[in-house]
Scaffold this active site. Sequence first.
Site, PDB file in Angstrom:
ATOM      1  N   THR A 246     147.402  75.265  34.849  1.00  0.00           N
ATOM      2  CA  THR A 246     147.150  76.616  34.346  1.00  0.00           C
ATOM      3  C   THR A 246     145.872  76.663  33.524  1.00  0.00           C
ATOM      4  OG1 THR A 246     148.062  78.381  32.949  1.00  0.00           O
ATOM      5  CG2 THR A 246     148.642  76.131  32.355  1.00  0.00           C
TER       6      THR A 246
ATOM      7  N   ASP B 179     151.037  77.437  39.371  1.00  0.00           N
ATOM      8  CA  ASP B 179     150.366  78.188  38.315  1.00  0.00           C
ATOM      9  C   ASP B 179     151.441  78.655  37.333  1.00  0.00           C
ATOM     10  OD1 ASP B 179     148.326  79.641  36.975  1.00  0.00           O
ATOM     11  OD2 ASP B 179     148.926  81.450  38.027  1.00  0.00           O
TER      12      ASP B 179
END
Length: 1245
Positions: A726, A448
């Site tokens: 993301t 992430d």
Amino acid sequence: MSRRRADSEGSMRPDDEVMPYSDDETDEELEDTSESEPEGEPEVPQPDLEPRAPDVGWKVKANDRPYHQLPEFQKKVFLCIKKSRYSGNAIKTYKYNVLTFIPLNLYEQFKRAANLYFLALLILQIIPQITTLPWYTTLVPLVVVLGITAIKDLVDDLARHRMDKEINNRKCDVLLNGSFQESRWRQIQVGDVVRLKKNDFIPADLLLLSSSNPNSLCYVETAELDGETNLKFKMGLRVTDEMLQEERQLAGFNALIECEEPNNRLDKFLGTMLWNGERYPLELDNMLLRGCKIRNTDVCHGLVIFAGADTKIMKNSGKTRFKRTKIDELMNYMVYTIFALLVLVAAGLGIGHTFWYEQIGSKAWYLYDGLGYNSTYRGFLSFWGYIIVLNTMVPISLYVSVEVIRLGQSKFINWDLQMYFAEKDTPAKARTTTLNEQLGQIQYIFSDKTGTLTQNIMQFKKCTIAGRSYGNPTTAEGVSLDRGRPVDWSWNQYADKKFQFMDHLLVANVKSKKDKEATEFFKLLSLCHTVMVDNKDGELVYQAASPDEGALVTAARNFGFVFLSRTQDTVTIMEMGQEKTYEMLALLDFNSDRKRMSIILKFPDGRIRLYCKGADTVIYERLAQNTKYKETTQTALDNFANDTLRTLCLCYKDISANEYETWSRKHKEAQLVMVDRDAALDRVYEEVEKDLMLIGATAIEDKLQDGVPETIATLAKADIKIWVLTGDKKETAENIGYSCSLLTDDMNIHYGDDVNEKLSVRQATRRHQAPTNFRRARQRPEESFFTEPGKNALIITGGWLNEILYEKKKKRRRLRLRRLGRRPPPSNPQDGQPMNEWEKEMRQIDFVDMACECEAVICCRVTPNQKANVVSLVKKYKKAVTLSIGDGANDVNMIKTADIGVGISGQEGMQAVMSSDYAFAQFRYLQRLLLVHGRWSYIRMCKFLRFFFFKNFSFTLVHFWYSFFNGYSSQTAYEDWFITLYNLAYSSLPVLLVGLLDQDVNDRLSLKFPKLYIPGQQGTLFNYKNFFISLFHGIFVSLIIFFIPYGAFLQTMGQDGEAPSDYQSFAVVTASSLIFTVNLQISLDTSYWTFVNCFAVLGSIAIYFGIMFDIHSGGIHVIFPSVFTFTGAASNALRQPYLWLTIILTVGISLLPVICIQFLYKTIWPSVGDKVQRNRKKYEMQMEEKKPEPFKRGMRSRRSAYAFSHSRGYADLISSGQSIRRRPPARSGARENIPEFPRREAENI
């Protein structure tokens, strides 16, 4: 105004700014999208019907618990058992309960082939005719193994129980029987009205009814959902805000909510509220999601819409998967192989016994046993006897030892002080003990961005004003310094003490008030924004829609231009000690297309001025011809970009009163347009945002976590590929890619349309080739997607991902088939459409192949489910070992899907940590986890397994050679007690310590030479080749251990004139030779010697002789005459020098080939590890002498544009005045006094 979905606009290209959620699309959305598409299918005549709203499947009645238990809301669970479709609010992450623990745990353990193998052996040993060893010799170890594993699983599950219990027993106020009562989270039900206070976690997905703030405004922090710490605002409907403030009003609230079914879409909620005969629309802005935290709001009230497992955060958590390492899977197959070998060997020996008995045994009178079995039956019994005798090829102690090693390696991770984050008192934590060696085989990392790579903290670092750059260490006189000290802000009472700036010259210029451009620069930063301000105990607290906005306003505040307050149409600031109020005439908010925002202000002296800030690409197009500083600012922007700072240009324009009046009329007309209002407003904005005068530019650092670039660079050298997945915008994700050195200037970057084109060409080519089956198509080597030289990187958005992988088309096709009836696929499909599932799968394989050719991959604007799907594709088609790392609830699905899941702990949000296998506080610890602990764990486990198989083959196959001399009668070559204690006491400790402590090089050299990690990825240290090498090594040693003593015992005379060539003396000599051989062999394989290793080797040999002399003594034979039958064998045999020479010769011949082979390999064909080991001292001295250079950011000339908020700003909120207006007095019943806004106007956003 929220943007419409890209695919509903009939566009052929996905919108890069929109986050797609095709993984959980509702039918009504699919109807909208599919109807807007031209379809090549014949239409089916439909009767004319009036359009109707799609059926709504979820109904919630406020303050009415019995309503949700009605039969229409029941669902079948099992047979005729039904329960309510509405989940309770208790969550469950544990695997077992009191009733299911024993059966479920045993089921999981017996999925291990070895445990089934030992259970079958136990059953065989119970049968008297074929048993050769007592049944308890297998039962006791099996129970111990199952018990230890069960206890470990129980401890892990009890921790999950405790975590669940802690969350489920949190308290909040629930409206019951007309008053608020304190209740536990698990007791909350759908339809309850809940009261929350500041800093409370939200217990369920709630519809916001009212709050203590004006117009039911409520600020929430979503760190637990997405890792972002900037606040978002939510707002209740005006009608509930005005009528539901007091307890008695809330108790009388009886609205019916109709909305979408529970789903995993964090960005969307649609529903209606039916109350007092009126319908009111509901959106995501009206919802408070579970896991968020109430901030800056004293009290708020909400209605529970989704509870427990139905909440969006739980829907995104994915399924808990049982994870196993590759070595575990390999061991299973090896157990099958050994069992097959065992059956073949036992069958051969059984057949041998049949022939032997026919030819010899039946004719020897002294072998008559009176049983009357024929030779075939005796051979059959001999077969099962040898199955039991040779079962030690896979001893049950192997699995106990593996669990002990894994537990020890997990403790080493927990105890590693170099992975301890002192700032937040957070140590590293191995939350599982079964995956450690897998850490040494990682090929792909999926990370992430927000909160994982970055701190989500923006810092104002540099700026350029009127052509001069500021930000480097400089004195107040303008003298540049190599190292400076931060500016002292004590002169400014409003300054944020945490803000650091090194350039004293700029501060001096601003304080002198002589630099007009600098004054204008910071005045613009303090006025042109959508930040909200809160005054807490005399301290100003800014609430920004994005951290960038907050950083700029904080910078202006420290330089003396302090934003104090705002109303619907004024902004008040403090200018160098003087308070001034400006009238706000218009606020032109940012959006993804405009990439800028502007504010039109009326100064106290009557002047009208427009301030504008935005990306340089859009600002430079709108500058006036006579503007100054364009070239110098451009140079400064290039320099800032080289430092990977995010840049933003500032400019202004003076507007005459007449010009403003004309523009204002157009602006009001555009605001009233009903069709395509956004485009109309954009056109009006364009008219005023031109002929701008440039002031300068800012440079903000999106602060990465410490050590992120170095970690990524080190992992790349270890041949580990890092993909960033993301939910952020493409531009932001790309900037961070450059900042952390994942992307470099020499890379060719490919975007979604380019990828789609290449894949479509490959697909079209495949269609025109001769038809082939799927397996052959997969095996056929495809040519590379990127033929031009150089490195490649892939940046793709969630919309393109769906387009490429046919996710969107799959949903639409499913809906059409349901509505129109099933039809065969079109015979001539377009190139963009899959013909069948085979073609869809080939497309996925092509995408994975293309992505894996790239040095870096960034997927942005992706949903939690898409993150998990990307990980699944790489696992499925590349058979690669994957690791996912994240910090928010939106990463949980990805963490659970990967082979290894890592959670970033120490933040507010702990959802990722709760679902992870390993947790620590900083991304930089990942390199130590993999390159040190992971590599060591893998090397240790591989060495342990290789040696364990070797020592057991050496031990067991002596029975095989002995069978040729005992009529294949299943007689053992050793004493029973030696067989029992061999793996328990005589040979277990040295190999166990190698599995726990061995290291080829130390941790510093492991990090200095990342290439040492590559053998783990390739699986070269333990595979079938190593297994068969261990097998043949064991066969060789067993041959030596049996036949050299056998030859030595032939026609031998002892010192006392007696022949020691009896069976018991032979068993002692072979056993002693074996113990010396295996313990010296593990000494040769040990790379890291400690006192404990030395003690274990010598101690094992000493224990062997100590126990052997005891159980061969006359005293113990007198007590247990039938159990201990080797009376005096050891003392008699080992007092003969001849037999000691036999033992030495046996051990020497067994070890000599190994020593020679190891010498040749390390001399002629050394591995990278051997070379590092050989020069270890030199490298360690170099590392002590040479200090590591600080990491330098990559030099590049690419513009790193400013990133505004990922969601909309507060502009609508400010211009509507809803955050500022005073609350009207609460009205209890006068319905006619409340203006009715049944549609969207009800929210007034």
